[in-house]
Write a protein that holds these residues in place. Structure first.
Motif, PDB file in Angstrom:
ATOM      1  N   HIS A 119      99.826  73.991  52.983  1.00 32.57           N
ATOM      2  CA  HIS A 119     100.890  73.400  52.180  1.00 32.57           C
ATOM      3  C   HIS A 119     100.378  72.134  51.493  1.00 32.57           C
ATOM      4  CE1 HIS A 119     102.874  75.552  55.543  1.00 32.57           C
ATOM      5  NE2 HIS A 119     103.546  76.070  54.531  1.00 32.57           N
ATOM      6  N   PRO A 120     100.979  71.748  50.375  1.00 34.81           N
ATOM      7  CA  PRO A 120     100.500  70.591  49.618  1.00 34.81           C
ATOM      8  C   PRO A 120     100.519  69.255  50.358  1.00 34.81           C
ATOM      9  CG  PRO A 120     101.881  71.940  48.231  1.00 34.81           C
ATOM     10  CD  PRO A 120     101.984  72.506  49.624  1.00 34.81           C
ATOM     11  N   ASP A 121     101.306  69.095  51.393  1.00 35.54           N
ATOM     12  CA  ASP A 121     101.315  67.808  52.099  1.00 35.54           C
ATOM     13  C   ASP A 121     100.493  67.827  53.385  1.00 35.54           C
ATOM     14  OD1 ASP A 121     103.002  69.479  53.479  1.00 35.54           O
ATOM     15  OD2 ASP A 121     104.600  68.005  53.721  1.00 35.54           O
ATOM     16  N   ASP A 122      99.799  68.903  53.667  1.00 38.76           N
ATOM     17  CA  ASP A 122      99.030  69.013  54.905  1.00 38.76           C
ATOM     18  C   ASP A 122      97.756  68.166  54.913  1.00 38.76           C
ATOM     19  OD1 ASP A 122     100.905  70.732  55.900  1.00 38.76           O
ATOM     20  OD2 ASP A 122      99.703  72.539  55.617  1.00 38.76           O
ATOM     21  N   GLU A 123      97.304  67.720  53.770  1.00 37.26           N
ATOM     22  CA  GLU A 123      96.064  66.936  53.723  1.00 37.26           C
ATOM     23  C   GLU A 123      96.270  65.486  54.147  1.00 37.26           C
ATOM     24  OE1 GLU A 123      97.996  65.897  49.942  1.00 37.26           O
ATOM     25  OE2 GLU A 123      97.805  67.734  51.062  1.00 37.26           O
ATOM     26  N   CYS A 124      97.503  65.093  54.408  1.00 34.47           N
ATOM     27  CA  CYS A 124      97.788  63.699  54.779  1.00 34.47           C
ATOM     28  C   CYS A 124      96.973  63.232  55.977  1.00 34.47           C
ATOM     29  CB  CYS A 124      99.275  63.531  55.061  1.00 34.47           C
ATOM     30  SG  CYS A 124     100.315  63.800  53.628  1.00 34.47           S
TER      31      CYS A 124
ATOM     32  N   ALA B  26      93.338  62.641  54.428  1.00 35.44           N
ATOM     33  CA  ALA B  26      93.209  62.153  53.052  1.00 35.44           C
ATOM     34  C   ALA B  26      92.224  60.987  52.953  1.00 35.44           C
ATOM     35  CB  ALA B  26      94.567  61.744  52.505  1.00 35.44           C
TER      36      ALA B  26
ATOM     37  N   TRP C  28      94.961  74.651  48.233  1.00 34.20           N
ATOM     38  CA  TRP C  28      96.229  74.892  48.908  1.00 34.20           C
ATOM     39  C   TRP C  28      96.547  76.372  48.794  1.00 34.20           C
ATOM     40  CZ3 TRP C  28      95.975  70.497  45.665  1.00 34.20           C
ATOM     41  CH2 TRP C  28      96.013  69.289  46.345  1.00 34.20           C
TER      42      TRP C  28
ATOM     43  N   THR D  48      99.302  78.282  48.970  1.00 33.72           N
ATOM     44  CA  THR D  48     100.740  78.472  48.894  1.00 33.72           C
ATOM     45  C   THR D  48     101.097  78.966  47.506  1.00 33.72           C
ATOM     46  OG1 THR D  48     102.893  77.413  49.146  1.00 33.72           O
ATOM     47  CG2 THR D  48     101.144  76.066  48.232  1.00 33.72           C
TER      48      THR D  48
ATOM     49  N   SER E 154     107.817  73.766  45.628  1.00 36.17           N
ATOM     50  CA  SER E 154     107.412  72.569  44.898  1.00 36.17           C
ATOM     51  C   SER E 154     108.440  72.239  43.822  1.00 36.17           C
ATOM     52  CB  SER E 154     106.026  72.752  44.268  1.00 36.17           C
ATOM     53  OG  SER E 154     106.088  73.766  43.290  1.00 36.17           O
TER      54      SER E 154
END
Length: 44
Positions: free
Chosen positions: A9-14, A17, A34, A36, A41
């Protein structure tokens, strides 16, 4: 160095990062993928 980071998912790299940014600043090639469809989004 070449780095490939794959996330669901786009926020999984937090979580990594800062590490990816550090490598990019060093001059390493960083590619983020990503896997997905983007159905949740928002469009700006």
């Amino acid at each position: 160095m070449n780095l490939l980071a794959v996330f669901s998912h786009p926020d999984d790299e937090c979580g990594c990062a800062a590490t990816l940014a550090k490598h990019a600043q060093r001059g390493d090639n960083v590619l983020i993928v990503w896997t997905t469809y983007g159905e949740m989004s928002s469009k700006f």
